[in-house]
Design an enzyme around this catalytic site. Structure first.
Site, PDB file in Angstrom:
ATOM      1  N   SER A 140       0.865  -1.172   0.000  1.00 50.84           N
ATOM      2  CA  SER A 140       0.000   0.000   0.000  1.00 50.84           C
ATOM      3  C   SER A 140       0.903   1.223   0.000  1.00 50.84           C
ATOM      4  CB  SER A 140      -0.867   0.003   1.265  1.00 50.84           C
ATOM      5  OG  SER A 140      -1.483   1.263   1.478  1.00 50.84           O
TER       6      SER A 140
ATOM      7  N   TYR B 298      -2.191  -0.624  10.824  1.00 56.68           N
ATOM      8  CA  TYR B 298      -2.144  -1.047   9.419  1.00 56.68           C
ATOM      9  C   TYR B 298      -0.832  -0.608   8.774  1.00 56.68           C
ATOM     10  CZ  TYR B 298      -3.452  -1.351   4.473  1.00 56.68           C
ATOM     11  OH  TYR B 298      -3.476  -1.637   3.129  1.00 56.68           O
TER      12      TYR B 298
END
Length: 274
Positions: A134, A147
């Site tokens: 990501s 995360y």
């Protein structure tokens, strides 16, 4: 790519499902894994001939047995695409430690487990390890401490592994999407109203972050666009370590790479919470 056997994790929805379809259409033999194969009906409808199997990346026996089963059935393994992941929204003071550990177990340790299990077989085929990370693995983002920490860990692991794996003929790449229009956000099972109500002193900042983020997802990429980049990473010669999936992602990641003291990133992300 018709002789390539590709194992993909987290394929029940979203990017993983799109990658499985794209790889099958490109001629790969695709083994698509998910925790519950009963959720594979949509994938079965999207592309025929995909081998859907159960796998939980947080269970070492499931990973080792799954990889061994693929090699036993097909005689080889040419690529692993690490895609399985979970989203965890919240700030460290308010998040239960169990949620923070869960983010690491799935998003980081699951990737390491899968990669370790696959490497002996990938050495034999001069194969590839492709990991969907990501932009949050490069730029830390508010209310995503758990995360982003896991994705940072994956990026560090893969960047460090890449030159070592290359000495035995294995290519290593990470693919960094920004906002993607998939079920990933819905699967986080976050009720924005309840989350803000429970955020205490962080409520105004969380509300600002949620408003900004929901807006970002209205102009996001499709899972199919990300899958196309994954396929490029799978076939690029020589292998390329880091791929962003859009012009926006490339610009966003570049902010961090040229930000030696962190001031530019802090100025950017601070606007998201006020």
């Amino acid at each position: 790519m018709s002789d390539k056997v590709v194992l993909i994790t987290g394929t029940s929805t979203g990017i993983g499902q799109a990658v499985a379809v794209a790889a099958a259409e490109a001629g790969c033999t695709v083994v698509a894994t998910m925790r519950d194969p009963g959720r594979g009906d949509e994938l079965r409808k999207a592309a025929g001939g995909i081998d859907i199997r159960a796998m939980d990346v947080t269970d070492p026996d499931s990973v080792l047995g799954g990889v061994a089963g693929v090699v036993a059935d097909y005689g080889r393994l040419d690529a692993v695409i690490n895609n399985a992941g979970v989203s965890v929204l919240g700030t460290a003071e308010n998040l239960p430690m169990a949620e923070i550990r869960r983010a690491m177990e799935v998003n980081y340790f699951g990737v390491v487990e899968m990669t370790r299990a696959a490497l002996p077989h990938l050495r034999a085929t001069k194969g590839r390890v492709i990991t969907v990370t990501s932009v949050g693995g490069v730029v830390g983002q508010p209310f995503n401490e758990a995360y982003c920490a896991a994705k940072f860990a994956v990026e560090g692991f893969m960047e460090s592994l890449a030159p070592v794996a290359a000495t035995v003929g294995v290519g290593v790449s990470v693919v960094e999407p920004g906002a993607v229009a998939t079920a990933f956000v819905a699967n986080a099972k976050v009720d924005p109203v309840a989350a803000v109500a429970e955020a205490g002193p962080y409520a105004p900042a969380l509300q600002a972050y949620i408003d900004r983020t929901l807006g970002a997802y209205t102009t996001s990429q499709t899972a199919e666009e990300v899958a196309a980049v994954v396929l490029r990473a799978l076939t690029a010669e020589p292998p390329v370590l880091r791929w962003q999936t859009s012009d926006w992602a490339q610009t966003f990641v570049a902010t961090k790479i040229t930000d030696l003291d962190g001031a530019r990133v802090q100025a950017l992300t601070s606007d998201w919470v006020r």
